[in-house]
Design a protein around this motif. Sequence first.
Motif, PDB file in Angstrom:
ATOM      1  N   VAL A   1       0.844  -1.194   0.000  1.00  0.00           N
ATOM      2  CA  VAL A   1       0.000   0.000   0.000  1.00  0.00           C
ATOM      3  C   VAL A   1       0.880   1.244   0.000  1.00  0.00           C
ATOM      4  O   VAL A   1       2.013   1.211   0.473  1.00  0.00           O
ATOM      5  N   LYS A   2       0.330   2.322  -0.546  1.00  0.00           N
ATOM      6  CA  LYS A   2       1.012   3.613  -0.498  1.00  0.00           C
ATOM      7  C   LYS A   2       0.232   4.510   0.447  1.00  0.00           C
ATOM      8  O   LYS A   2      -0.967   4.742   0.250  1.00  0.00           O
ATOM      9  N   ASP A   3       0.918   5.014   1.489  1.00  0.00           N
ATOM     10  CA  ASP A   3       0.237   5.874   2.455  1.00  0.00           C
ATOM     11  C   ASP A   3      -0.002   7.270   1.880  1.00  0.00           C
ATOM     12  O   ASP A   3       0.446   7.581   0.769  1.00  0.00           O
ATOM     13  N   THR A   4      -0.689   8.106   2.616  1.00  0.00           N
ATOM     14  CA  THR A   4      -1.089   9.426   2.107  1.00  0.00           C
ATOM     15  C   THR A   4       0.071  10.414   2.007  1.00  0.00           C
ATOM     16  O   THR A   4      -0.110  11.497   1.467  1.00  0.00           O
ATOM     17  N   THR A   5       1.258  10.041   2.496  1.00  0.00           N
ATOM     18  CA  THR A   5       2.426  10.907   2.333  1.00  0.00           C
ATOM     19  C   THR A   5       3.407  10.365   1.302  1.00  0.00           C
ATOM     20  O   THR A   5       4.483  10.937   1.108  1.00  0.00           O
ATOM     21  N   GLY A   6       3.069   9.261   0.633  1.00  0.00           N
ATOM     22  CA  GLY A   6       3.878   8.761  -0.478  1.00  0.00           C
ATOM     23  C   GLY A   6       4.787   7.585  -0.173  1.00  0.00           C
ATOM     24  O   GLY A   6       5.505   7.119  -1.054  1.00  0.00           O
ATOM     25  N   ASN A   7       4.774   7.083   1.047  1.00  0.00           N
ATOM     26  CA  ASN A   7       5.583   5.909   1.379  1.00  0.00           C
ATOM     27  C   ASN A   7       4.851   4.641   0.967  1.00  0.00           C
ATOM     28  O   ASN A   7       3.637   4.546   1.131  1.00  0.00           O
ATOM     29  N   VAL A   8       5.598   3.683   0.439  1.00  0.00           N
ATOM     30  CA  VAL A   8       5.022   2.384   0.099  1.00  0.00           C
ATOM     31  C   VAL A   8       5.386   1.414   1.215  1.00  0.00           C
ATOM     32  O   VAL A   8       6.547   1.310   1.618  1.00  0.00           O
ATOM     33  N   TRP A   9       4.370   0.732   1.722  1.00  0.00           N
ATOM     34  CA  TRP A   9       4.530  -0.254   2.783  1.00  0.00           C
ATOM     35  C   TRP A   9       4.291  -1.643   2.209  1.00  0.00           C
ATOM     36  O   TRP A   9       3.231  -1.910   1.651  1.00  0.00           O
ATOM     37  N   TRP A  10       5.273  -2.525   2.334  1.00  0.00           N
ATOM     38  CA  TRP A  10       5.148  -3.918   1.939  1.00  0.00           C
ATOM     39  C   TRP A  10       4.852  -4.688   3.219  1.00  0.00           C
ATOM     40  O   TRP A  10       5.726  -4.880   4.057  1.00  0.00           O
ATOM     41  N   ILE A  11       3.618  -5.073   3.374  1.00  0.00           N
ATOM     42  CA  ILE A  11       3.099  -5.638   4.623  1.00  0.00           C
ATOM     43  C   ILE A  11       3.062  -7.160   4.486  1.00  0.00           C
ATOM     44  O   ILE A  11       2.470  -7.697   3.543  1.00  0.00           O
ATOM     45  N   THR A  12       3.680  -7.857   5.442  1.00  0.00           N
ATOM     46  CA  THR A  12       3.760  -9.315   5.374  1.00  0.00           C
ATOM     47  C   THR A  12       3.554  -9.956   6.735  1.00  0.00           C
ATOM     48  O   THR A  12       4.085  -9.460   7.729  1.00  0.00           O
ATOM     49  N   SER A  13       2.774 -11.007   6.769  1.00  0.00           N
ATOM     50  CA  SER A  13       2.705 -11.865   7.948  1.00  0.00           C
ATOM     51  C   SER A  13       3.211 -13.247   7.533  1.00  0.00           C
ATOM     52  O   SER A  13       2.880 -13.745   6.466  1.00  0.00           O
ATOM     53  N   VAL A  14       4.035 -13.811   8.384  1.00  0.00           N
ATOM     54  CA  VAL A  14       4.668 -15.094   8.094  1.00  0.00           C
ATOM     55  C   VAL A  14       3.669 -16.217   8.316  1.00  0.00           C
ATOM     56  O   VAL A  14       2.905 -16.197   9.281  1.00  0.00           O
ATOM     57  N   LYS A  15       3.688 -17.175   7.422  1.00  0.00           N
ATOM     58  CA  LYS A  15       2.814 -18.339   7.556  1.00  0.00           C
ATOM     59  C   LYS A  15       3.215 -19.135   8.786  1.00  0.00           C
ATOM     60  O   LYS A  15       4.383 -19.271   9.107  1.00  0.00           O
TER      61      LYS A  15
END
Length: 126
Positions: free
Chosen positions: A111-125
């Motif tokens: 996702v890209k936040d409202t200030t322009g940072n991209v977050w790669w969000i992961t939860s481990v199986k």
Amino acid sequence: MNIPKTHQAVMPYLMLNGAQKFTDFIQTVFNAEITHQHPRDDQTGLLRHGEAQISASTIMYCDAIEPWGTATSNLFIYVDNADESFHKAIDAGAAIVMELSDQDYGRTCGVKDTTGNVWWITSVKS
């Protein structure tokens, strides 16, 4: 090497248009703890320096000003539940960069936040 207790040897330092929006986003989506906020002295309401902790990681950030301008980033973050964090991020105004999916390394999205940072969000199986 002598490093402050809440710091790591390498930390991102983000210069943002809208540091308060960033603060709100990381608190809402990632339960960030704001450990330091120092406003500018010029009564603009801008943030000179802020620090937030997410788990054991610190992010430093401020409102962008001239002559430096903005400096956003791509940030990879492990969370307990990628689906939950993804939906919180979207509800907080983030744009979808990559839909939720199952990969060999876990449940993930971008996702890209409202200030322009991209977050790669992961939860481990499990």
